[in-house]
Design an enzyme around this catalytic site. Structure first.
Site, PDB file in Angstrom:
ATOM      1  N   GLN A 117      49.104 -37.681  55.317  1.00 54.13           N
ATOM      2  CA  GLN A 117      48.899 -39.044  55.792  1.00 54.13           C
ATOM      3  C   GLN A 117      47.939 -39.068  56.973  1.00 54.13           C
ATOM      4  O   GLN A 117      47.112 -39.969  57.098  1.00 54.13           O
ATOM      5  CB  GLN A 117      50.237 -39.664  56.188  1.00 54.13           C
ATOM      6  N   GLU A 118      48.028 -38.060  57.828  1.00 49.17           N
ATOM      7  CA  GLU A 118      47.193 -38.036  59.027  1.00 49.17           C
ATOM      8  C   GLU A 118      45.738 -37.687  58.725  1.00 49.17           C
ATOM      9  O   GLU A 118      44.827 -38.303  59.269  1.00 49.17           O
ATOM     10  CB  GLU A 118      47.764 -37.029  60.044  1.00 49.17           C
ATOM     11  N   SER A 119      45.513 -36.700  57.866  1.00 44.86           N
ATOM     12  CA  SER A 119      44.139 -36.190  57.731  1.00 44.86           C
ATOM     13  C   SER A 119      43.726 -35.835  56.319  1.00 44.86           C
ATOM     14  O   SER A 119      42.607 -35.351  56.124  1.00 44.86           O
ATOM     15  CB  SER A 119      43.986 -34.933  58.589  1.00 44.86           C
TER      16      SER A 119
END
Length: 504
Positions: A312-314
């Site tokens: 989700q972050e990267s």
């Protein structure tokens, strides 16, 4: 079979009563099904393996129906004993012979074979959905399928609805596949072997992310509420107890919370996102999986949850940098990295270690009274928007008379933090409150997929069959976007932190 003993016991009791009546002129009656269960101390349940019903995961059994059955057995004060059948045909046979107390089939009550049983609705609506492979022509109605192959699983609600449709479309034909479940049918639609098929909306939504070449055409018939089935040979004492139990769970909000746990996140991954995610699972995740496993173990969390946060972050890119200055695979801020002792945010191992450590810190700040999995969902929201803003949303939730310890309630109030009339009343002020809601939903969906793909007890969908090229990534299409806040949840489409069920 478990009910043979129970039936024999009941017959013996009846004979004893007759003899006793003849000798003592005092009458007695055969114990009810509910009494027999309490005397034996066991509730015998027959079911099949399906994400919507019952799954044996590495963390133990899970599934919407399983969780209800477990609570029901606890309510009765007896043990829950699960027997897994091959398919609904076997379950119906077992129920017909009265060899189990109840069956969990993932069906709604319809005229036909299933009408021979007592039924109790379990709170989830589903309907038959016509699906097709993206490379074939989209049908607009069942009439468009005249002369074309249509495929369905055996002993489902679909056959009843198709038989109704054939009264008007006499040439409508379909093929029943007793050896396949919904996932098996969908995999063949994905490959093009089955150009058209009909599946239940609950099983479509739970499996759709694995089959991005499968597209939804239209619904057939009205939605029906999924139900538990009880043998017709039983009296209705157990069914009545189950109905009252479900009604109690619905009245106190527990049923809605269980539905949120299993189905509340399934509208967040669209066609493009599903294809991209599966591609990255195959091509990026293997580079970092051992790091996710190692640091998740060190900080006592599920590695699949840590990996889902990283995606989700990267999208698992160690050199990712945002315009606001957060960077690295886990997208840590400079202040966060400094606080937890991370020197190089662009180093994949340091970033994953930092992400795991920071999530553990955030998780421990969530009040211990909040049970899992809600505590983890709150921690994810806090990881994204900050603990202070989360507390503001929980205060707003409580002020509105809802439960600040339930994620399903608090996620309705987080978006209000972006509205002046609300954030001016909070301690920490403005926040983009929609973002943590989407953030949590996405991570829950990624986790769900990773758990299914890495499930040792149940064969996962073939990775090779799911990995698709990126050249079609501009195609439009949403996998499932039907859940509305004020609607009753449709099952179209979940423990402690280290033991989160695969439907998180």
């Amino acid at each position: 079979m478990p009910r043979i003993f129970a039936a024999f016991t009941g017959a013996s009791a009846k004979i004893a009563c007759l003899l006793g009546a003849a000798l003592t002129l005092t009458g007695c009656s055969q114990p009810s099904t509910l009494q027999e269960i309490r005397e034996e101390g066991v509730l015998h349940v027959i079911t099949r393996t399906a994400p919507s019903i019952y799954v044996e995961s590495e963390d133990g059994p899970t599934g919407y129906d399983y969780e209800l059955a477990k609570l029901f057995a606890n309510e009765l004060g007896v043990k829950l004993r699960i027997r897994v059948a091959e398919d609904n045909t076997e379950i119906l046979s077992v129920l017909e012979k009265n060899y189990a107390h109840l069956g969990m089939l993932g069906l709604s009550s319809q005229p036909g074979p299933v009408d021979q049983h007592h039924t109790v609705a379990t709170g989830i609506n589903a309907q038959s959905i016509l699906v097709y492979n993206r490379d074939v022509e989209r049908p607009e109605s069942l009439a468009d399928l005249t002369g074309k192959p249509l495929h369905v699983v055996a002993d489902s609600n679909h056959e009843y609805r198709l038989n109704q449709a054939r009264e008007e479309i006499s040439e409508l034909q379909w093929q029943v596949h007793p050896g396949l479940d919904a996932a098996g049918v969908l995999s063949r639609v994905e490959s093009g072997e089955f150009p058209y098929a009909m599946v239940s909306s609950n099983e479509l939504d739970l499996n759709h992310v694995f089959y991005p070449m499968v597209k939804e055409a239209f619904a057939v018939g009205e939605p029906g509420e999924l139900a538990w089935f009880f043998p017709s040979a039983q009296d209705d004492s157990l069914a009545k107890a189950a109905r009252q139990f479900i009604e109690t769970l619905e009245a106190d909000g527990t049923l809605a919370q269980i539905a949120e746990r299993f189905y509340g996140h399934l509208d967040r991954l669209n066609y493009v996102g599903a294809r991209t995610f599966m591609h990255h699972v195959e091509n990026r995740l293997p580079k970092y999986e051992s790091l996710f496993r190692d640091y998740a173990r060190e900080f006592d969390m599920d590695w699949r949850l840590l990996a889902a946060i990283g995606y989700q972050e990267s999208h698992w890119r160690p050199n990712a940098v945002s315009p606001t200055g957060v960077r690295g695979l886990m997208m840590l801020t400079r202040n966060t990295a400094s606080h937890i002792g991370i020197n190089n945010r662009l180093d994949a191992e340091e970033s994953i270690q930092g992400g795991a450590k920071y999530f553990r810190i955030v998780h421990e700040k969530i009040p211990e009274r909040i049970p899992e999995p809600d505590r983890t969902w709150f921690a994810l929201a806090s990881y994204n928007v900050g603990f202070g803003h989360l507390e503001d949303a929980r205060r707003l939730t409580e002020g509105a008379g809802k439960d600040p310890d339930r994620w399903m309630d608090v996620k309705e109030f987080l978006p209000l933090l972006a509205e002046k009339e609300w954030y001016t009343k909070t301690r920490f002020g403005y926040a983009r409150g929609h973002e943590p809601v989407i953030y949590v939903q996405n991570i829950r969906r990624y986790y769900d997929v990773l758990a299914r793909l890495n499930e040792p007890a149940t064969p996962a969908p073939d990775r090779e069959a799911q990995i698709v090229k990126m050249e079609e990534s501009q195609k439009a299409g949403v996998l499932s976007d039907r859940l509305q806040p004020d609607e009753k949840l449709r099952a179209g489409l979940p423990a402690e932190l280290g033991m989160i069920p695969p439907t998180l």
